[in-house]
Design a protein around this motif. Structure first.
Motif, PDB file in Angstrom:
ATOM      1  N   VAL A  97      -6.695 -31.766  -9.342  1.00 16.27           N
ATOM      2  CA  VAL A  97      -8.123 -32.418  -9.590  1.00 16.27           C
ATOM      3  C   VAL A  97      -8.009 -34.032  -9.862  1.00 16.27           C
ATOM      4  O   VAL A  97      -8.836 -34.733  -9.048  1.00 16.27           O
TER       5      VAL A  97
ATOM      6  N   TRP B 138      -9.514 -30.592  -1.485  1.00 14.79           N
ATOM      7  CA  TRP B 138     -10.456 -29.747  -2.345  1.00 14.79           C
ATOM      8  C   TRP B 138     -10.321 -28.023  -2.052  1.00 14.79           C
ATOM      9  O   TRP B 138     -10.413 -27.330  -3.146  1.00 14.79           O
TER      10      TRP B 138
ATOM     11  N   ARG C  69      -9.325 -25.456  -5.011  1.00 17.50           N
ATOM     12  CA  ARG C  69      -9.863 -24.107  -5.158  1.00 17.50           C
ATOM     13  C   ARG C  69      -8.847 -23.010  -5.452  1.00 17.50           C
ATOM     14  O   ARG C  69      -8.975 -22.269  -6.202  1.00 17.50           O
TER      15      ARG C  69
ATOM     16  N   PRO D  59     -17.176 -24.765 -12.179  1.00 19.68           N
ATOM     17  CA  PRO D  59     -16.300 -25.474 -10.974  1.00 19.68           C
ATOM     18  C   PRO D  59     -15.972 -24.576  -9.891  1.00 19.68           C
ATOM     19  O   PRO D  59     -15.826 -25.009  -8.909  1.00 19.68           O
TER      20      PRO D  59
ATOM     21  N   ALA E  82     -18.710 -24.136  -7.525  1.00 20.99           N
ATOM     22  CA  ALA E  82     -19.013 -25.475  -6.912  1.00 20.99           C
ATOM     23  C   ALA E  82     -17.814 -25.574  -5.803  1.00 20.99           C
ATOM     24  O   ALA E  82     -18.318 -25.934  -4.621  1.00 20.99           O
ATOM     25  N   LEU E  83     -16.643 -25.078  -6.049  1.00 22.70           N
ATOM     26  CA  LEU E  83     -15.712 -25.031  -4.911  1.00 22.70           C
ATOM     27  C   LEU E  83     -15.900 -23.956  -3.920  1.00 22.70           C
ATOM     28  O   LEU E  83     -15.720 -24.292  -2.715  1.00 22.70           O
TER      29      LEU E  83
ATOM     30  N   HIS F  66     -18.465 -25.667  -1.696  1.00 17.70           N
ATOM     31  CA  HIS F  66     -17.782 -26.504  -0.667  1.00 17.70           C
ATOM     32  C   HIS F  66     -17.135 -25.985   0.260  1.00 17.70           C
ATOM     33  O   HIS F  66     -17.341 -26.332   1.339  1.00 17.70           O
TER      34      HIS F  66
ATOM     35  N   ARG G 244     -19.232 -31.316  -3.919  1.00 15.08           N
ATOM     36  CA  ARG G 244     -18.129 -32.334  -4.757  1.00 15.08           C
ATOM     37  C   ARG G 244     -18.853 -32.835  -5.978  1.00 15.08           C
ATOM     38  O   ARG G 244     -17.974 -32.979  -6.794  1.00 15.08           O
TER      39      ARG G 244
ATOM     40  N   PHE H 295     -19.022 -30.401  -8.843  1.00 13.06           N
ATOM     41  CA  PHE H 295     -17.881 -30.089  -9.036  1.00 13.06           C
ATOM     42  C   PHE H 295     -17.539 -31.219 -10.241  1.00 13.06           C
ATOM     43  O   PHE H 295     -16.821 -30.887 -11.435  1.00 13.06           O
ATOM     44  N   ARG H 296     -17.575 -32.356  -9.830  1.00 14.57           N
ATOM     45  CA  ARG H 296     -17.158 -33.470 -10.834  1.00 14.57           C
ATOM     46  C   ARG H 296     -18.199 -33.367 -11.889  1.00 14.57           C
ATOM     47  O   ARG H 296     -17.602 -33.794 -12.995  1.00 14.57           O
TER      48      ARG H 296
ATOM     49  N   CYS I 237     -19.478 -30.783 -13.194  1.00 14.74           N
ATOM     50  CA  CYS I 237     -19.327 -29.329 -14.314  1.00 14.74           C
ATOM     51  C   CYS I 237     -17.808 -29.637 -14.501  1.00 14.74           C
ATOM     52  O   CYS I 237     -17.465 -28.542 -15.442  1.00 14.74           O
ATOM     53  N   TRP I 238     -17.072 -30.338 -14.171  1.00 13.15           N
ATOM     54  CA  TRP I 238     -15.612 -30.162 -14.358  1.00 13.15           C
ATOM     55  C   TRP I 238     -15.283 -30.417 -16.067  1.00 13.15           C
ATOM     56  O   TRP I 238     -15.532 -31.659 -16.200  1.00 13.15           O
TER      57      TRP I 238
END
Length: 358
Positions: free
Chosen positions: A244, A264, A268, A292, A295-296, A299, A341, A344-345, A347-348
């Motif tokens: 990450v 990415w 995952r 996350p 989200a991946l 993606h 992307r 993801f950022r 909710c990471w």
């Protein structure tokens, strides 16, 4: 059943934690396999039920394989590596048909939204026809108001023409994608049926059946779970955090460069391994990683859909309007990649603490 956590694992062995988890997942695998066989017959509910059973089969195979990979020091190493490889083959084979079906649905839905979507104004040098001398003289005589009105009318007409072209191209692009992806799905379905009837698959099923009753543990499995299982789980987490942290920042990303997708996709896979390790040690996935993970997944789906649109656009002898619609579709999916992307950022949960987590 809740597995012992880090606070209680000093009193239990690694085998006492790992073996029940693997037996449960093996039982899930065999149950899903039975349901898949029962629903493979052509009935009204058969296809849907068979698809759900295949999904559950893949889910169990992924969890067993991920556990064998992360905690192989507590298992017979040759057996664990061989079964992990075979389960990866099975899961990948069964996933292709479903992936093609979802990709086609995604792309057709996106195409249906294109004709009514707001398109960028046509550029003057390519989309606006040159004015004739008469019209130019009239425009100058009429003053600034007439100039503005003429420009607006011309831009509107160009946009309407572009929408019409896109509408025609979208219909043809949809038909092309339907042919290509349906053919790919049919081939994947045939490959899955062939795999499920092969001696290789029966050997995998037999190995999982044995796993449901007896787990081939190594001598080291008699050690405390906190020592033998905690360290591999920690390394899996660190690999995830490192991946990450190494993701390229948004400001340097190129939306249409699919070469940037690989880190990415790797993240995952590492997230999945970390989630499975958390299941073994804590009895359930880490809830903060659900967002996350989705989200991946989004993606991956958008990136593969964009690649399918680009591949279709390279089909020989297609009409220019079809190629244009496929280009717009490719751009749409690449923007979905960027949106995934960003999500993801957002909710990471460890974005600011990744460098200091033990």
């Amino acid at each position: 059943m809740r597995r012992p956590d880090h606070q209680t694992q000093a009193d239990v062995t690694a085998g006492a934690v790992l073996a029940p988890y693997l037996r449960d997942r093996a039982a899930d695998f065999l149950r899903s396999l039975r349901l898949h066989r029962e629903n493979s017959a052509p009935t009204d509910a058969g296809p849907r039920a068979a698809e759900e059973a295949a999904w559950a089969l893949r889910r169990s195979a992924r969890r067993i394989g991920g556990t064998l990979h992360t905690f192989r020091s507590a298992l017979d190493p040759l057996w664990a590596e061989h079964l992990r490889t075979e389960l990866a083959w099975l899961s990948g084979t069964l996933a292709r048909e479903h992936a093609y079906a979802d990709r086609l649905t995604r792309l057709l839905d996106a195409l249906h939204g294109l004709p009514g979507a707001a398109l960028p104004a046509a550029r003057t040098e390519t989309g606006t026809p040159p004015a004739s001398p008469t019209s130019a003289t009239a425009t100058v005589a009429a003053g600034p108001a007439a100039t503005t009105a003429t420009t607006s009318t011309t831009a509107t007409a160009a946009a309407e023409k572009e929408r019409a072209v896109l509408g025609v191209g979208a219909a043809r692009a949809g038909a092309l994608l339907d042919r290509q992806l349906t053919l790919a799905r049919t081939r994947a379905h045939s490959a899955a049926l062939q795999a499920l009837g092969s001696s290789r698959f029966h050997a995998v099923a037999d190995a999982v059946a044995l796993l449901a009753s007896e787990v081939p543990l190594s001598a080291a499995a008699a050690r405390p779970a906190g020592d033998l299982l905690g360290d591999p789980a920690g390394r899996a987490e660190q690999r995830l955090l490192g991946a990450v942290a190494a993701l390229p920042p948004d400001e340097t990303a190129e939306p249409y460069n699919d070469a940037h997708d690989a880190p990415w996709h790797q993240t995952r896979l590492l997230l999945r391994l970390h989630r499975y390790a958390h299941e073994v040690l804590r009895g359930a996935p880490d809830p903060v990683l659900a967002g996350p993970g989705r989200a991946l997944d989004r993606h991956r789906d958008a990136a593969e859909a964009a690649a399918a649109a680009a591949a279709a656009a390279r089909t020989p002898r297609i009409a220019p309007t079809t190629a244009y619609a496929l280009g717009v579709l490719h751009a749409d999916q690449r923007h979905e990649v960027e949106a995934a992307r960003a999500l993801f950022r957002q909710c990471w949960p460890y974005a600011t603490a990744a460098a200091v987590r033990p």
